[in-house]
Each structure stands twice: as C-alpha cells, then as structure tokens.
Design an enzyme around this catalytic site. Sequence first.
Site, PDB file in Angstrom:
ATOM      1  N   PHE A   1      51.620  47.909  54.464  1.00  0.00           N
ATOM      2  CA  PHE A   1      51.502  46.546  54.282  1.00  0.00           C
ATOM      3  C   PHE A   1      52.619  45.588  53.812  1.00  0.00           C
ATOM      4  O   PHE A   1      52.888  44.639  53.084  1.00  0.00           O
ATOM      5  CB  PHE A   1      50.338  46.368  53.111  1.00  0.00           C
ATOM      6  CG  PHE A   1      48.943  46.873  53.341  1.00  0.00           C
ATOM      7  CD1 PHE A   1      47.885  46.230  54.252  1.00  0.00           C
ATOM      8  CD2 PHE A   1      48.639  48.023  52.953  1.00  0.00           C
ATOM      9  CE1 PHE A   1      46.883  46.542  54.601  1.00  0.00           C
ATOM     10  CE2 PHE A   1      47.398  48.876  53.424  1.00  0.00           C
ATOM     11  CZ  PHE A   1      46.581  48.116  54.040  1.00  0.00           C
TER      12      PHE A   1
ATOM     13  N   GLU B   1      40.876  37.035  32.513  1.00  0.00           N
ATOM     14  CA  GLU B   1      41.881  35.776  32.078  1.00  0.00           C
ATOM     15  C   GLU B   1      40.847  34.553  32.779  1.00  0.00           C
ATOM     16  O   GLU B   1      40.043  34.379  33.484  1.00  0.00           O
ATOM     17  CB  GLU B   1      43.020  36.087  32.814  1.00  0.00           C
ATOM     18  CG  GLU B   1      42.824  36.325  34.541  1.00  0.00           C
ATOM     19  CD  GLU B   1      44.334  36.449  35.218  1.00  0.00           C
ATOM     20  OE1 GLU B   1      45.225  37.065  34.645  1.00  0.00           O
ATOM     21  OE2 GLU B   1      44.094  36.303  36.399  1.00  0.00           O
TER      22      GLU B   1
END
Length: 667
Positions: A348, A288
């Site tokens: 996390f 991208e």
Amino acid sequence: MFDKILIANRGEIACRVIKTARRMGIKTVAVYSDADRDAVHVAMADEAVHIGPAPAAQSYLVIEKIVEACKKTGAQAVHPGYGFLSEREAFPKALAEAGIVFIGPNPGAIAAMGDKIESKKAAAAAQVSTVPGYLGVIDSPEHAVKIADEIGYPVMIKASAGGGGKGMRIAHSADEVAEGFARAKSEASSSFGDDRVFVEKFITDPRHIEIQVIGDKHGNVIYLGERECSIQRRNQKVIEEAPSPLLDAETRAKMGEQAVALAKAVNYDSAGTVEFVAGQDKSFYFLEMNTRLQVEHPVTEMITGLDLVELMIRVAAGEKLPLSQDQVKLDGWAVESRVYAEDPTRNFLPSIGRLTTYLPPEEGRQGHAIVRNDTGVEEGGEIAIHYDPMIAKLVTWAPTRLEAIEAQAEALDAFAIDGIRHNIPFLAALMAHPRWREGQLSTGFIAEEFPEGFQAPEPAGEVARRMMAAAAAIDHQLNQRKRGISGQMRDPALLKFERDRVVILSGQSYPVTVDPHEDGVVVTEEDGAAHLVASDWRPGEPVWTGTIGAQRTAIQVRSLLNGVALQHAGCAAEARVYTRREAELAALMPVKEQAGSGKQVLCPMPGLVKQILVKEGQEVKNGEPIAVVEAMKMENVLRAERDATVSKIHAKEGDSLAVDAVILEFA
C-alpha cells in the site's frame, strides 16, 4: 445567512463544501498552492486565491494567508474542511479577531477536545467510559517503556494533537515501544507541529465505532446515529459504514447519549464526532473527539437524509438546529470506500502521477441503490506527493447492508483509473470477503485476513465464468469489427469465423461455442451451461458493462497483445481467445520468466529520505531498519529482507527520490 464563504482546504472536501454552498446560493472562494493551481476545487469556486508553495506548511497551514484571502475577497466565513487548520484552536481565534466567522466549533471546544490528553480528562469528568492509560505527557522512550510495562501490552502510542492515523503506533513489547515512540513523535511533529505523545491500553480485537453529533449556539446538541470504521490499515480508515452491524438500539442510545453529554460539557456548537473503541461484547470506551467534519460523513448523510455541511453553515450563522433528537430517523444502509493513490500489491505504498484515465461510476439511483462519488480530481489531473493520497470516496446506499455492499462492489468494478496505482482491486476484494459481508469486523481485519499483503487473486467459480464469458463476447465483437475494415482483399461477407473457441483465463482453458443472438451473443460451455452476454461496450472503452445471464456486470478491460487484461470483483486475469487449433499451438509456446535481483534496496514510492540508518561496510540482519522514507505525510521504515553487508549507499538524508530509485546496494 452568509453571502460568501472561503474554504480553507483543497481536493475532495473543498469540492464537497462548494456544492452545498452553491445549492444554498452562497458564493465561494477557493485557496490554492502552487501544486493545486489547476485543481478541480479552484475551477469550481466563484473566486480563487493563491496562498503559496506546494508544501502545506507554507500554504494551507498558514493562518495569516487564509485571513488575508478572506479580507481580499470579502468572505464573511471560513469552512475548514478536515485536516490542515480544522482543529487548530488558533485558527478560529484569528478569524474572530478579523471579524470572520468560523464554520466549526468555538475555540474552547477545540481546545478541550482537540488535545487527546485533555479530551480524555474531560470525558472522564462527563462520566463517559474511557480506556485505561497514562494521560500525562511522555518525555522519553524510557518513560514510555516504563508506563507500557505498568499498563500491560499491547499498548497504543498516540500523538496528542494527532488524527488520521498520523503519529500512532501499536507496540507489543518494550523494544517496539521505544521505536514506536520515536516514530510517533517525529510524525506528530511534522504533521501537527506538536510532538507530544501519550500511551493507553490497546483493546484486543476491537471495533471502531463513532457517533456523529451536531450542536448549535443555543445549547442544543443531538446525535445522528453511528458509523463503523473498523476496516483500517495502519490506523487509517479504508471502509466505513452506517449504521454498525454490531450495535443494537439500546447500545446505540447509550453511546449517543454519552457523546451528547460530552459535547454539552464543552459547549460544542457544530458538527463533531465522538469516537469509541468497542469490544465484540458491545462494551465501549471513549477514544477521542474530532472537532470537525469527518472524512466519512457521507454515510451518515445517506442514512439520515441530512446535509451536514449545510447544518454546519446554518449553525455558524446563528440558526437553531432544525430538528430534535426524536426526529432523527435512520433509513437503510450506506457503505463508503476510500479510493487511494497507493499500490496494494506493494504494501500500500503511495503512488503519484497523472490520471490518464479517470472514469467514476455513474452517480444517482441504480435500481434499489444510490451511488455517490465525492472527489476532487479529474482525468488529466496529477496526484502530487505533498498531500493525502485519497482520490475519491465512493458511497452506496441501499435498503439493507448486503444490498449496499453489492451496489458498492458493482460500482468499484465500474470505476476506471489509470496512470497511477490505486487500491480499487483491494476494495473490490474486500466487498467479496465472507467475513466482511457477515459483519464480523475488528480493526485488525486487514492484518488478519491479508497477513502477506494483497495480491489480486486469480478468478475462480462464478467470477471466473463471468470473466470468461465476457472475454469470449469481446473477442467476438472484435472479430465482427475486423470484418468491416475497408480495402480488404476478400469481401467481408465471405469471411466466416469459427464458432468453436477456447478462452484461456489465467492459464485455465474454457472450450466454448460462441453464437450470435439478437441481444448479444450466447457463450456455451462444454457442460452445456449457456450464458447470454449483452452489452453496448465499444472497443477502446476501459470498462465493459452489461449483463451475463440475468446479472448486471462491470469488468475492467485493457488491451493486450492477442488478448485483454480483465479485472472484476477484486480478481485480475489475462484472457486470450483462440480457435481450437490456435489453443493447441499456444500451449506449446515457452513462458519467459522475469529475472530479478535482491542486491539493491529500491525506494518503494516517490518520497523524501528522512534517515539513512546504516553505513557502508555495515552488516545488517533480516528485518533490521535501514532507512526511513516519508511520503504523503507518512513515515515508512524500510527493512533489510535478508542478512547482508552494505556495499554502497546512493542516497542521502534530504534527497527526494522517484519510485524504484536505488537507495543502497548489498555486497
């Protein structure tokens, strides 16, 4: 050149842009939401304008409010930073209609590259290598499964308007495609206001390498080398470096030339990044293009000596690029760690709260290395639930990769944060990881090397010896301090402390002898190994810095009852220093174990309950989804950890919960 610019962003990147503008003699305007009223970027700017409530959709994402702030303050141009409105085609158009310059690419380039589906079509037309996939819009889970079956597993489901790991899922089976499609569409809708997703082949054992480009309004485009961003978690970059340890000069040139070709094909005229997925054989495919400044741009700045924000401002003002491709020189190596407000020991999950301690390492040249810390917070500030959890970007530069890694490790050890959970222990452990140090990377690195998640390891080897020696030196210093307390019954000069001590570190005993030395203390182990420990640390400081032997060392220190908690090189341990007799008695003390209960599902982070997927009385199986909680723009699926029956549901969809709030109970 502009006299005044507005930064349509917040936090670290807003502070970063203000620094460059200030150096260029340009006045700055900050914008802020209710949650950011006392933020660092607001205080740094010359002016500040309030633009609405805390949710980004009511403040930082409202184009009309940004335009109005420009008119109110007379700002001639707007730097969007990254995220928020930085890649919205409508934003530069609205600014242009108001006679305001956008410090970024033209709307046509954003439209061509900002849409992931259209960008792949443009890349293919520009003869850039592309990943096999389906570039049409997918309208249902069944359609997604059909396409994935045709492409072959694994596949990547991605939001067309996505970025930053949002609206992205990897699927290895039809069931995972169906679930991933729903989650990706939902995240894409809430994060970008666009729920379109597409599917492409997921390259096995890939590396993430990106090329930094910069173009001007006169048709000039150059590339500034590459960055490797393969150390990722949940498709979110954690560690970045420049250059890449994978590439050689030939491959770098091929990738750079393709990136420039793509940029020229869409008339690109600002800083941008062309991202590639690379195989271990140096093959590469277009992923991208990000039509904005990247989070990790500092590593490129460190190895090129260029200020990308300044270049963006000058290009937006109509100036030509000040250098050509053959003038771009890469010097040394740079490593960046993203310091996040998240708990690495709890998968996390985001952490919010007040920064009761925030002491970053000293910036500037440190021996052969340079330390840089880009941040937008300060001690006493609050990490809110509404925005990205990044606290800072810690960057180190050195002549070689290994030296840059060593400098990064030392800087992480010296970075003290308290009041919230953070990922510094995990980052420090990564710096010590052999595979990372060897450059044997892939985007699956964290999942492969930490399959059970992260728990700070107990110290061993040289790390344990350094922590042990520091603990002995700290204890000796505290004993000396006690001698100076006034009003004691005995004359302090008559007090004599035993030289023979025992350091208990994570249950391991280290009999030592501690002797004063003109430069500090000498800690001698039973095998005769002697460590000269020197430091100007004072009791109460959160970081012990000094030398142990010839090695510069930084160790996190926190007081405990009869000891200290230490953190160093990603390891954590409690240390207590006894006399020999005290150690014998301490060994006889029983250890109290904590009781726990598996009958409740607790909210693992402060967040918004998006979905409750079960009902009272329902039987659930181990691994079955039971709730979805959204925090800091990410949706987290909570799953049952055992077979059980739901007895009581305490939360409902739409509730905002604190960490460890009870969501439901099992019978």
